[in-house]
Design a protein around this motif. Structure first.
Motif, PDB file in Angstrom:
ATOM      1  N   PHE A  19      16.062 -59.956 -24.236  1.00  0.00           N
ATOM      2  CA  PHE A  19      14.968 -60.791 -24.736  1.00  0.00           C
ATOM      3  C   PHE A  19      14.421 -61.706 -23.635  1.00  0.00           C
ATOM      4  O   PHE A  19      13.216 -61.983 -23.586  1.00  0.00           O
ATOM      5  CB  PHE A  19      15.447 -61.621 -25.921  1.00  0.00           C
ATOM      6  N   LEU A  20      15.304 -62.180 -22.766  1.00  0.00           N
ATOM      7  CA  LEU A  20      14.863 -63.006 -21.639  1.00  0.00           C
ATOM      8  C   LEU A  20      13.880 -62.237 -20.762  1.00  0.00           C
ATOM      9  O   LEU A  20      12.873 -62.793 -20.308  1.00  0.00           O
ATOM     10  CB  LEU A  20      16.064 -63.460 -20.808  1.00  0.00           C
ATOM     11  N   GLY A  21      14.168 -60.953 -20.531  1.00  0.00           N
ATOM     12  CA  GLY A  21      13.262 -60.110 -19.754  1.00  0.00           C
ATOM     13  C   GLY A  21      11.908 -59.979 -20.430  1.00  0.00           C
ATOM     14  O   GLY A  21      10.860 -60.067 -19.771  1.00  0.00           O
ATOM     15  N   LEU A  22      11.896 -59.776 -21.762  1.00  0.00           N
ATOM     16  CA  LEU A  22      10.641 -59.687 -22.507  1.00  0.00           C
ATOM     17  C   LEU A  22       9.841 -60.979 -22.398  1.00  0.00           C
ATOM     18  O   LEU A  22       8.622 -60.962 -22.179  1.00  0.00           O
ATOM     19  CB  LEU A  22      10.928 -59.403 -23.989  1.00  0.00           C
ATOM     20  N   ILE A  23      10.545 -62.110 -22.523  1.00  0.00           N
ATOM     21  CA  ILE A  23       9.878 -63.415 -22.446  1.00  0.00           C
ATOM     22  C   ILE A  23       9.303 -63.642 -21.049  1.00  0.00           C
ATOM     23  O   ILE A  23       8.178 -64.134 -20.895  1.00  0.00           O
ATOM     24  CB  ILE A  23      10.869 -64.545 -22.814  1.00  0.00           C
ATOM     25  N   ALA A  24      10.069 -63.262 -20.028  1.00  0.00           N
ATOM     26  CA  ALA A  24       9.618 -63.449 -18.644  1.00  0.00           C
ATOM     27  C   ALA A  24       8.303 -62.718 -18.386  1.00  0.00           C
ATOM     28  O   ALA A  24       7.406 -63.235 -17.720  1.00  0.00           O
ATOM     29  CB  ALA A  24      10.691 -62.959 -17.676  1.00  0.00           C
ATOM     30  N   VAL A  25       8.172 -61.505 -18.934  1.00  0.00           N
ATOM     31  CA  VAL A  25       6.934 -60.739 -18.753  1.00  0.00           C
ATOM     32  C   VAL A  25       5.769 -61.437 -19.433  1.00  0.00           C
ATOM     33  O   VAL A  25       4.677 -61.558 -18.866  1.00  0.00           O
ATOM     34  CB  VAL A  25       7.100 -59.303 -19.319  1.00  0.00           C
ATOM     35  N   ASN A  26       5.989 -61.923 -20.645  1.00  0.00           N
ATOM     36  CA  ASN A  26       4.921 -62.599 -21.381  1.00  0.00           C
ATOM     37  C   ASN A  26       4.520 -63.927 -20.750  1.00  0.00           C
ATOM     38  O   ASN A  26       3.384 -64.379 -20.919  1.00  0.00           O
ATOM     39  CB  ASN A  26       5.343 -62.815 -22.844  1.00  0.00           C
ATOM     40  N   LEU A  27       5.449 -64.533 -20.029  1.00  0.00           N
ATOM     41  CA  LEU A  27       5.130 -65.775 -19.305  1.00  0.00           C
ATOM     42  C   LEU A  27       4.495 -65.485 -17.948  1.00  0.00           C
ATOM     43  O   LEU A  27       4.175 -66.409 -17.210  1.00  0.00           O
ATOM     44  CB  LEU A  27       6.408 -66.600 -19.099  1.00  0.00           C
ATOM     45  N   LYS A  28       4.341 -64.173 -17.657  1.00  0.00           N
ATOM     46  CA  LYS A  28       3.795 -63.717 -16.366  1.00  0.00           C
ATOM     47  C   LYS A  28       4.632 -64.231 -15.189  1.00  0.00           C
ATOM     48  O   LYS A  28       4.098 -64.603 -14.137  1.00  0.00           O
ATOM     49  CB  LYS A  28       2.331 -64.141 -16.219  1.00  0.00           C
TER      50      LYS A  28
END
Length: 320
Positions: A19-28
């Motif tokens: 989930f951290l990886g998913l969030i990191a992408v959305n935060l650019k």
């Protein structure tokens, strides 16, 4: 349904890193796992799980339950891509339908490994022979997918020889490593195997966490492209694994006793390959769009299985 296993799974550190990886992408964010490191970790996970499975298998008596498990796994790898192909042909081309069908008939080693981590945390036993089941399910679905494309394709010029496809599916790096590690683990004596336990067991969960972080980053980057393709492929990537996983959770009870083995078989039926199949389809079906079958398996089916699928199949098996 008891929410205990769902909550336990969602608070698994490895899954939280996903989930951290998913969030990191959305935060650019520029967070990224180097490609060479990612490849090494994936090879390590296959090696470790294969070796441990071989060790477990060496201490097991070959029973009718193990034989039926192996046969059932191969049967699934043949039947699932066939029925998936005809559903996919309602909306997609022959090449795309064949490639996606092969992906959903094959298995995800990472989903399998994540499920093993879940079982270990939950203290639910399972048999080492399930690694052999996973290994045997890789190649048949690729062969069936290519056969379907060959049978229904109108353009006969773009065909790759069947012998080439079989050779590629059987010698694919992930297939060779998982089968080879299983054999090494089976042959190795206990004293020598104990010597590399820190490598094959102690650091396993740490590497899995880093790999799932990378999977989260990759999934987040591909999800937008898939959603732009429309509802059909997204729905397929959820509904078909759900049907496969639920049916196998029920059917496996007729010839399997251990809860952990039944969950692993359900996950194998529900998962989709995004490593072995794309590598094979690049050669066998170059016209198939990897922008469809890779994000379907990686960005939709994979997170669905490791968040909702595992607890759901476990509940159907009877552990709620």
């Amino acid at each position: 349904m008891d929410l205990h296993y769902l909550v336990e799974n969602l608070t698994n550190p490895a899954l939280l890193f996903f989930f951290l990886g998913l969030i990191a992408v959305n935060l650019k964010s520029d967070l990224k796992i180097p490609e060479n490191s990612s490849k090494f970790i994936s090879l390590y996970l296959l090696l470790a799980i294969g070796f441990k499975g071989g060790q477990e298998l060496s201490h097991s008596t070959i029973t009718s339950q193990i034989i039926w498990s192996l046969l059932f796994g191969v049967l699934l790898a043949v039947l699932v891509p066939i029925y998936c192909y005809f559903i996919l042909r309602l909306k997609l081309s022959v090449e795309n339908a064949g490639a996606i069908a092969a992906a959903y008939g094959s298995v995800s080693a990472v989903t399998f490994v994540t499920t093993i981590s879940f079982l270990e945390l939950s203290r639910i036993p399972f048999g080492g022979h399930m690694v052999a089941v996973m290994a045997l399910m890789e190649a048949p679905s690729i062969i069936v997918g290519v056969l379907l494309i060959s049978l229904y394709s109108k353009n006969k010029k773009d065909k790759t020889s069947f012998r080439t496809v079989i050779h590629h599916s059987l010698t694919n790096g992930s297939v060779v490593l998982i089968i080879g590690s299983l054999l090494v683990g089976y042959i190795a004596n206990d004293a020598q195997a104990e010597g590399i336990k820190p490598f094959t067991t102690d650091i396993f969960k740490g590497f899995l966490a880093v790999f799932l972080l990378d999977m989260g980053i990759t999934s987040g980057g591909k999800l937008k492209d898939l959603l732009e393709k429309g509802w059909f492929t997204v729905s397929f990537a959820i509904i078909i694994p759900l049907i496969n996983g639920c049916l196998v959770a029920i059917i496996s009870g007729f010839f399997m006793e251990e809860i952990g083995n039944r969950l692993l078989m359900s996950i194998l039926a529900a998962s989709a390959s995004y490593i072995a199949v794309p590598a094979a389809m690049k050669l066998a079906a170059p016209k198939a769009n990897p922008g469809l079958y890779i994000p379907m398996a990686l960005a939709i089916t994979f997170p669905f299985n490791i968040t909702i699928g595992m607890p759901l199949y476990l509940c159907i098996i009877g552990v709620c």
